[in-house]
Design an enzyme around this catalytic site. Structure first.
Site, PDB file in Angstrom:
ATOM      1  N   LEU A 170       0.804  -1.076   0.107  1.00 27.89           N
ATOM      2  CA  LEU A 170      -0.040  -0.063  -0.040  1.00 27.89           C
ATOM      3  C   LEU A 170       0.960   1.150  -0.055  1.00 27.89           C
ATOM      4  O   LEU A 170       0.305   2.296   0.080  1.00 27.89           O
ATOM      5  CB  LEU A 170      -0.890   0.090   1.158  1.00 27.89           C
ATOM      6  CG  LEU A 170      -1.996  -1.280   1.161  1.00 27.89           C
ATOM      7  CD1 LEU A 170      -2.916  -1.173   2.414  1.00 27.89           C
ATOM      8  CD2 LEU A 170      -2.651  -1.228  -0.127  1.00 27.89           C
ATOM      9  N   CYS A 171       2.134   1.280  -0.045  1.00 27.54           N
ATOM     10  CA  CYS A 171       3.080   2.150  -0.208  1.00 27.54           C
ATOM     11  C   CYS A 171       2.914   2.981  -1.796  1.00 27.54           C
ATOM     12  O   CYS A 171       2.680   2.283  -2.770  1.00 27.54           O
ATOM     13  CB  CYS A 171       4.381   2.127  -0.172  1.00 27.54           C
ATOM     14  SG  CYS A 171       4.848   1.673   1.555  1.00 27.54           S
ATOM     15  N   HIS A 172       2.924   4.280  -1.469  1.00 30.74           N
ATOM     16  CA  HIS A 172       3.004   5.157  -2.889  1.00 30.74           C
ATOM     17  C   HIS A 172       4.278   4.996  -3.526  1.00 30.74           C
ATOM     18  O   HIS A 172       5.192   5.145  -2.904  1.00 30.74           O
ATOM     19  CB  HIS A 172       2.580   6.443  -2.691  1.00 30.74           C
ATOM     20  CG  HIS A 172       0.944   6.769  -2.154  1.00 30.74           C
ATOM     21  ND1 HIS A 172       0.750   6.692  -0.914  1.00 30.74           N
ATOM     22  CD2 HIS A 172      -0.165   7.048  -2.874  1.00 30.74           C
ATOM     23  CE1 HIS A 172      -0.631   6.851  -0.818  1.00 30.74           C
ATOM     24  NE2 HIS A 172      -1.001   7.121  -1.854  1.00 30.74           N
TER      25      HIS A 172
ATOM     26  N   MET B 174       8.741   4.672   5.122  1.00 27.95           N
ATOM     27  CA  MET B 174       8.927   3.264   4.523  1.00 27.95           C
ATOM     28  C   MET B 174      10.333   3.082   3.718  1.00 27.95           C
ATOM     29  O   MET B 174      10.938   2.212   3.706  1.00 27.95           O
ATOM     30  CB  MET B 174       7.692   3.060   3.969  1.00 27.95           C
ATOM     31  CG  MET B 174       6.565   2.921   4.661  1.00 27.95           C
ATOM     32  SD  MET B 174       6.759   1.798   6.369  1.00 27.95           S
ATOM     33  CE  MET B 174       7.082   0.201   5.554  1.00 27.95           C
ATOM     34  N   GLU B 175      10.607   4.115   2.938  1.00 24.53           N
ATOM     35  CA  GLU B 175      11.673   4.207   2.181  1.00 24.53           C
ATOM     36  C   GLU B 175      13.048   3.910   3.273  1.00 24.53           C
ATOM     37  O   GLU B 175      13.916   3.152   2.622  1.00 24.53           O
ATOM     38  CB  GLU B 175      11.871   5.282   1.045  1.00 24.53           C
ATOM     39  CG  GLU B 175      10.777   5.227   0.001  1.00 24.53           C
ATOM     40  CD  GLU B 175       9.308   5.215   0.505  1.00 24.53           C
ATOM     41  OE1 GLU B 175       8.259   4.875  -0.372  1.00 24.53           O
ATOM     42  OE2 GLU B 175       9.033   5.689   1.723  1.00 24.53           O
TER      43      GLU B 175
ATOM     44  N   ASP C 116      23.859 -11.631   3.917  1.00 27.83           N
ATOM     45  CA  ASP C 116      24.079 -12.309   2.585  1.00 27.83           C
ATOM     46  C   ASP C 116      25.533 -12.571   2.237  1.00 27.83           C
ATOM     47  O   ASP C 116      26.012 -13.640   1.979  1.00 27.83           O
ATOM     48  CB  ASP C 116      23.372 -11.705   1.402  1.00 27.83           C
ATOM     49  CG  ASP C 116      23.560 -12.647   0.219  1.00 27.83           C
ATOM     50  OD1 ASP C 116      23.242 -13.785   0.204  1.00 27.83           O
ATOM     51  OD2 ASP C 116      23.722 -12.104  -0.851  1.00 27.83           O
TER      52      ASP C 116
END
Length: 163
Positions: free
Chosen positions: A80-82, A118-119, A133
């Site tokens: 739901l992130c733009h 969020m970014e 990793d």
């Protein structure tokens, strides 16, 4: 109609259905978010990271690029992130030999109608996962912790600083 009055969670409407928040009426403002997290490892692994002699190459350099790429892909990963036109993403590392860890601090910026929290969080998470990793062949016991929003500026909700 996206009536969110019945829920403090903006991604749910009055009927409890998930939706993308409508940001059309929001002002374009300069928005900044800072996130951080840490990866702990064995002392020998940290030495490899610091020296740049890990089998896969420059761990922190590659993790920095991965974090930036992660920020740019956030809307592809979080449903739901733009999609946001980022104006800046910075990924910084602080090696802490006393704690056998690397602190990752990320900053995301844009001028737009919705925030970049969020970014910044995605950039931090992806950078730390990349370190894992690249070093897992020598240390599967590494632990990622404390990924969180440290600061947010811009927009209607104002300035936030984590305590």
């Amino acid at each position: 109609m996206n009536d969110t009055a019945s829920s403090p969670l903006t991604h749910f409407d009055a009927q409890g259905q998930a939706h993308m928040v409508d940001v059309a009426a929001k002002a374009h403002t300069h928005r900044v978010a800072v996130a951080e997290g840490r990866i702990s490892m064995e002392p020998a692994t940290l030495t490899l990271v610091q020296s740049g002699t890990a089998k896969k190459g420059d761990v922190l350099g590659i993790a920095r690029i991965a974090g930036i790429q992660g920020a740019k892909k956030t809307s592809d990963l979080i449903p739901l992130c733009h999609p946001i036109a980022l104006t800046r993403v910075a990924v910084e590392f602080e090696v802490d030999p006393s704690a056998n860890s690397v602190l990752c601090r990320t900053t995301a910026e844009c001028t737009g109608q919705t925030g970049v929290e969020m970014e910044a969080l995605t950039a931090c998470s992806v950078a730390l996962l990349t370190i894992y990793d690249m070093c897992k062949a020598v240390d599967r016991g590494m632990a990622i912790s404390g990924v969180r929003l440290m600061e947010k500026r811009g927009g209607k909700s104002g300035h936030f600083v984590a305590s």
